[in-house]
Write an enzyme that holds these catalytic residues in place. Sequence first.
Site, mmCIF file in Angstrom:
data_model
loop_
_atom_site.group_PDB
_atom_site.id
_atom_site.type_symbol
_atom_site.label_atom_id
_atom_site.label_comp_id
_atom_site.label_asym_id
_atom_site.label_seq_id
_atom_site.Cartn_x
_atom_site.Cartn_y
_atom_site.Cartn_z
ATOM 1 N N TYR A 169 0.835 -1.201 0.000
ATOM 2 C CA TYR A 169 0.000 0.000 0.000
ATOM 3 C C TYR A 169 0.873 1.257 0.000
ATOM 4 C CZ TYR A 169 -3.531 3.306 1.811
ATOM 5 O OH TYR A 169 -4.366 4.381 2.006
ATOM 6 N N LYS A 173 0.962 4.185 -2.837
ATOM 7 C CA LYS A 173 0.619 5.571 -2.507
ATOM 8 C C LYS A 173 1.806 6.509 -2.728
ATOM 9 C CE LYS A 173 -3.702 5.235 -1.306
ATOM 10 N NZ LYS A 173 -4.732 5.812 -2.210
ATOM 11 N N THR A 203 -12.542 4.957 8.262
ATOM 12 C CA THR A 203 -13.252 4.275 7.186
ATOM 13 C C THR A 203 -13.084 2.774 7.358
ATOM 14 O OG1 THR A 203 -11.372 4.133 5.674
ATOM 15 C CG2 THR A 203 -12.636 6.190 5.653
#
Length: 291
Positions: A169, A173, A203
Amino acid sequence: MLLEGRVAIVTGAGRGIGRAHALELARHGAAVVVNDFGVTLAGESAGETPAESVVAEIEALGGRAVANGADVADFEQAAAMVQQAIDTFGGLDILVNNAGFVRDRMLVNTSEEEWDAVIRVHLKGHFAPLRHAGAYWRAEAKEGRQRAARVINTSSGAGLQGSIGQATYSAAKGGIAALTLVAAAEMGRYGVTVNAIAPVAKTRMTEGAFDTSAMALPEDNSPIVAWLASEEAGDVTGRVIEIDGSTITVESGWRHDASHDLGRRWTAPEVGPALRDLLAASVVPEGVYGA
């Protein structure tokens, strides 16, 4: 009504931060293509159509919206999504690249399939819509119809400072941040600004990975996106901005720091002392999250 008469695409807009962006843009007058592939947190098919629900919310507010179920990392589907905006609303002014999912693992436990899946949806999922939207804006500019186009990409603190257990990840990013810089430099001549945000929010992507009890809400990030998407923001490009609740921070990435020109080829024994002196005189990087 910062965005009256403007047309936007928001990817990954069925839930969380993307949904909040779509609603905020619509509140400011934008017509919105609400994209969501309808997958689980791990990127697997969920058989749901959350984009339709967001469209209904926007229409209930008196706004205009249409659902899109494209896989944004599919080159042809991304092209069709851009064309849908043009065909439905008469053009495209704003692209908010937000879609993504996580498959967190320590680096030595990460499978090839997990690496490929995360890199694909985040990095290629930014490239494909940006590539097709950029081609449209270039064509418009060449025809004398230059638009005040805006791109807002989604990076992360994980991509800027690194995060333990999120090597894949973080790599994706970080790549998005670099893509933002290049796209801003290349596309400015067509009236396009390209920026990225590093949002902090509670989230489904952060729940389970961190203690989210004190984290900001998804909608706390969206006013910044709405402003960056406006014509007023035409002088801001190639920047990465972190949003954490009430705090906005401009991120400063890789830059040249202390240097030493020896005037000739270095020998290996000379490197150690010189490099240690340079490191001592340089800015100390922020620590990796979780280290």
